[in-house]
Design a protein around this motif. Structure first.
Motif, short mmCIF file in Angstrom:
data_model
loop_
_atom_site.label_atom_id
_atom_site.label_comp_id
_atom_site.label_asym_id
_atom_site.label_seq_id
_atom_site.Cartn_x
_atom_site.Cartn_y
_atom_site.Cartn_z
N UNK A 112 4.24 11.16 6.18
CA UNK A 112 4.98 11.51 4.85
C UNK A 112 4.11 12.57 4.12
N UNK A 113 5.28 13.59 3.80
CA UNK A 113 4.60 14.70 3.03
C UNK A 113 5.55 15.41 1.85
N UNK B 23 2.30 1.98 -3.42
CA UNK B 23 1.54 2.52 -4.32
C UNK B 23 1.19 3.94 -3.98
N UNK B 24 1.31 4.15 -2.66
CA UNK B 24 1.16 5.73 -2.11
C UNK B 24 2.34 6.59 -2.92
N UNK C 46 0.79 -1.26 -0.05
CA UNK C 46 -0.03 0.23 -0.14
C UNK C 46 1.04 1.31 0.08
N UNK D 190 4.29 11.97 -8.88
CA UNK D 190 3.84 12.94 -9.66
C UNK D 190 3.62 14.27 -9.09
N UNK D 191 3.62 14.41 -7.69
CA UNK D 191 3.31 15.43 -7.28
C UNK D 191 4.58 16.55 -6.84
N UNK E 166 2.52 7.24 -6.40
CA UNK E 166 1.45 8.14 -6.95
C UNK E 166 2.09 9.77 -6.59
N UNK E 167 2.61 9.69 -5.24
CA UNK E 167 3.14 11.00 -4.69
C UNK E 167 4.36 11.35 -5.77
N UNK F 263 0.95 17.52 -0.12
CA UNK F 263 0.08 16.22 0.06
C UNK F 263 0.77 15.42 1.03
N UNK F 264 0.02 14.68 1.88
CA UNK F 264 0.62 13.97 3.01
C UNK F 264 -0.08 12.75 3.37
N UNK F 265 0.65 12.01 4.07
CA UNK F 265 -0.26 10.76 4.63
C UNK F 265 0.29 10.41 6.06
N UNK F 266 -0.60 10.27 6.91
CA UNK F 266 -0.15 9.69 8.12
C UNK F 266 -0.88 8.54 8.70
N UNK F 267 -0.03 7.57 9.18
CA UNK F 267 -0.26 6.37 9.59
C UNK F 267 -0.09 6.54 11.15
#
Lengths: 314, 299
Positions: free
Chosen positions: A202-203, A178-179, A175, A185-186, A182-183, A211-215
């Motif tokens: 992660x940002x 995949x993230x 997962x 591209x940003x 996609x990131x 764009x960020x993701x927090x787990x």
């Protein structure tokens, strides 16, 4: 300088199906570092600004009949291209299978030979498989590294023993991969933050977008703390800023492509992975853990980790 | 699904909406993304969100995302707020939310404290993705794409999107200008490309009922369009539209203004696709409307 050993069946399986494909993704060339106790595959330990990786095996995992000698404390290091190494191993495996005899051993050794391309004898890592007939394959390698280079590798390995105080278990490698794809591209610049509460953040930021993701609530190894109740209703970036201010989190900036590369290591099929930030934010550390087959116990004879260089935020 | 407050922290929030089909939205927005870096203007209203993209005063693309597409749509603005943003970044950013095998619920909020467009996933407490996209004040140029019918009866035809795309793709070879002609007798549509060579593609209405789904024309019309702009109208049609056998409607208005409309499915991927569904009427709530306007070349 001499090296000769017979590959174990486990060793062949580990290298062929798991480690060599992962190492190939990390970089086309790697260093092989052989000591009286260990065999290691290394990327970028002699300088270079890429991802450093160390795959270390207890010699008995990969080899039997292990004989090594050199004037440099019986240590030998050389560079090799990963793909031909994998090809040689695979075809040795085929020959072994055709022989229909498990005792048809695959022996590897270091040799110097005259090749068609040069008049000087060149160094090779030779695979010799004794099936119905003996088949020999030569994988070209670099000249053995100098004493100074071997010392530099050894000191880089020693420095890498400095573990991050806090490690969090990466949720789901597929997962995450995949993230990260996609990131890409940003933007390229990734901020990684890890808290003692077990949060991984992660940002990617550019002048136009964050764009960020927090787990959250990941398993923590090492120094841990309880998350403050007051944080619950904050936004993810705020929560992270507060944790850094309280000294309960570290944050570094790395190249997103480096993280993507380190994620390719899951080709080696680790049982789990941990992320941490080295003291003083020296690097981001990724540690892969392997279990003894059929158990949940760490297999201490294999160690595999990456160190992602930190970018200067200036 | 709990609906969140539209007035968080006392700041005026014009829009809070939630969406459970990110991929559909990516498809819809991608269909008007004919360049990698492209600016768009978004307009929000009580009816939904409209995104407008424009190129050199000759081509305009619009995506209509009706409020029915959203599982929550709380609109609290006066007038119709408009803002500019990078379409490419918006699409790439939405893409980071959609993971294979999982369709997250995302919340879109405007404006943020610094007039940003805020996005976040809201369906999992332990893993969240969020984004802040910088917006800008939209250009105040007038959009000169007033589309009016050419006469009492609109000159129009409907063709399967896949057929239209194939025809326009084929016309890339002669390139340059493409002449589109509709004539009532015999009823037919002709695309003619004239450049490096010439290529003519004809859709006779009666010859093959599968080709033209509808045709309406009381007098012959013929206009030329730049291939570059015509190509943009079909180059990024999502593959779902082609597979679902949907139709595209092409209308020629006053002065030769060309209007092309596509319908793009916006729904959760878990829903099994019904085969051979040409009308899509039963799912109109899950359709994003895409419109292109192309100005003709002046002779």
């Amino acid at each position: 300088m001499k090296f000769k050993a017979v590959l174990t069946q486990d060793g062949v399986n580990l290298l062929d199906k798991r480690f060599l494909p992962a190492l190939d993704k990390l970089g086309r060339f790697c260093h092989v570092f052989l000591t009286p106790d260990h065999a290691m595959f290394l990327h970028n330990l002699l300088g270079g600004d890429g991802v450093q990786s160390v795959a270390q095996f207890n010699k008995d995992v990969l080899f039997t009949d292990y004989r090594i000698s050199s004037q440099n404390a019986d240590r030998i290091a050389f560079a090799v291209e990963v793909a031909p190494l994998n090809r040689a191993l695979r075809s040795a495996l085929t020959i072994q299978a055709q022989a229909g005899d498990d005792t048809a051993a695959i022996q590897i050794k270091l040799v110097k030979k005259l090749s068609a391309r040069s008049r000087e004898p060149a160094p090779f890592l030779t695979f010799e498989t004794k099936g119905r007939s003996a088949v020999v394959q030569d994988v070209p390698i670099s000249k053995p590294l100098s004493r100074a280079d071997v010392l530099q590798i050894q000191s880089a390995l020693d420095a890498a023993q400095d573990l991050p105080q806090t490690l969090v278990q990466v949720p789901d490698l597929a997962q995450l991969q995949s993230l990260v794809e996609r990131l890409k591209n940003v933007g390229d610049l990734l901020t990684v933050a890890i808290t003692q509460y077990g949060d991984l953040h992660l940002q990617v930021s550019t002048s136009l977008i964050n764009v960020g993701s927090e787990f959250r609530r990941l398993r923590v190894l090492g120094v841990r703390a309880d998350p403050p109740v007051s944080d619950r209703n904050l936004s993810a970036p705020m929560r992270m800023d507060m944790a850094i201010q309280r000294g309960e989190a570290l944050s570094v900036q790395v190249n997103l492509r480096h993280l993507a590369k380190s994620l390719q290591c899951h080709l080696a099929k680790p049982d789990c992975a941990f992320y941490g930030i080295a003291p003083q934010g020296a690097c981001m550390t990724v540690i892969f853990q392997f279990f003894i087959p059929g158990t949940r116990l760490t297999d201490k004879s294999i160690s595999f980790y990456c160190r992602l260089p930190v970018l200067d935020p200036g | 699904m709990s609906s969140s407050s539209g007035r968080a922290g006392g700041d005026a929030t014009d829009l809070v909406c939630q969406l459970d089909c990110v991929q559909g939205m990516v498809d819809a927005l991608s269909s008007v993304r004919w360049k990698r870096h492209q600016d768009a203007v978004a307009e929000i209203s009580e009816h939904g969100i409209v995104l407008i993209v424009e190129d050199t005063g000759c081509l305009q693309g619009k995506v209509y995302l009706k409020r029915e597409l959203f599982i929550v749509y709380e609109y609290a603005a006066e007038g119709r707020p408009r803002f500019g943003l990078s379409l490419g970044l918006f699409v790439d950013c939405l893409n980071t939310f959609s993971t294979p095998g999982h369709s997250p619920v995302i919340e879109i909020r405007y404006p943020g404290p610094d007039m940003q467009l805020l996005l976040k996933s809201v369906d999992s407490p332990d893993a969240c993705i969020y984004a802040e996209i910088r917006t800008r004040i939209p250009d105040t140029i007038s959009w000169g794409y007033n589309f009016e019918p050419a006469g009492n009866i609109p000159v129009t035809f409907t063709v399967r999107s896949a057929v239209l795309k194939e025809a326009i793709d084929d016309l890339e070879w002669p390139g340059s200008n493409i002449q589109i002609t509709l004539q009532p007798d015999p009823p037919s549509v002709t695309f003619r490309g004239d450049g490096h060579g010439d290529l003519q593609i004809e859709f006779p209405y009666h010859a093959n009922t599968d080709l033209l789904i509808a045709f309406q024309c009381d007098h012959a019309v013929s206009h030329r369009f730049k291939y570059k702009f015509l190509g943009a109208t079909t180059s990024n049609i999502p593959s779902g539209v082609l597979k679902e056998n949907r139709g595209s409607k092409v209308t020629i208005g006053r002065g030769g203004m060309l209007k092309i409309q596509h319908l793009v499915s916006v729904r959760r991927p878990a829903t099994p696709h019904s085969r051979g569904d040409t009308s899509g009427l039963q799912q109109l709530g899950h359709i994003a409307y895409i419109e292109f306007f192309v100005k003709p070349e002046e002779d």
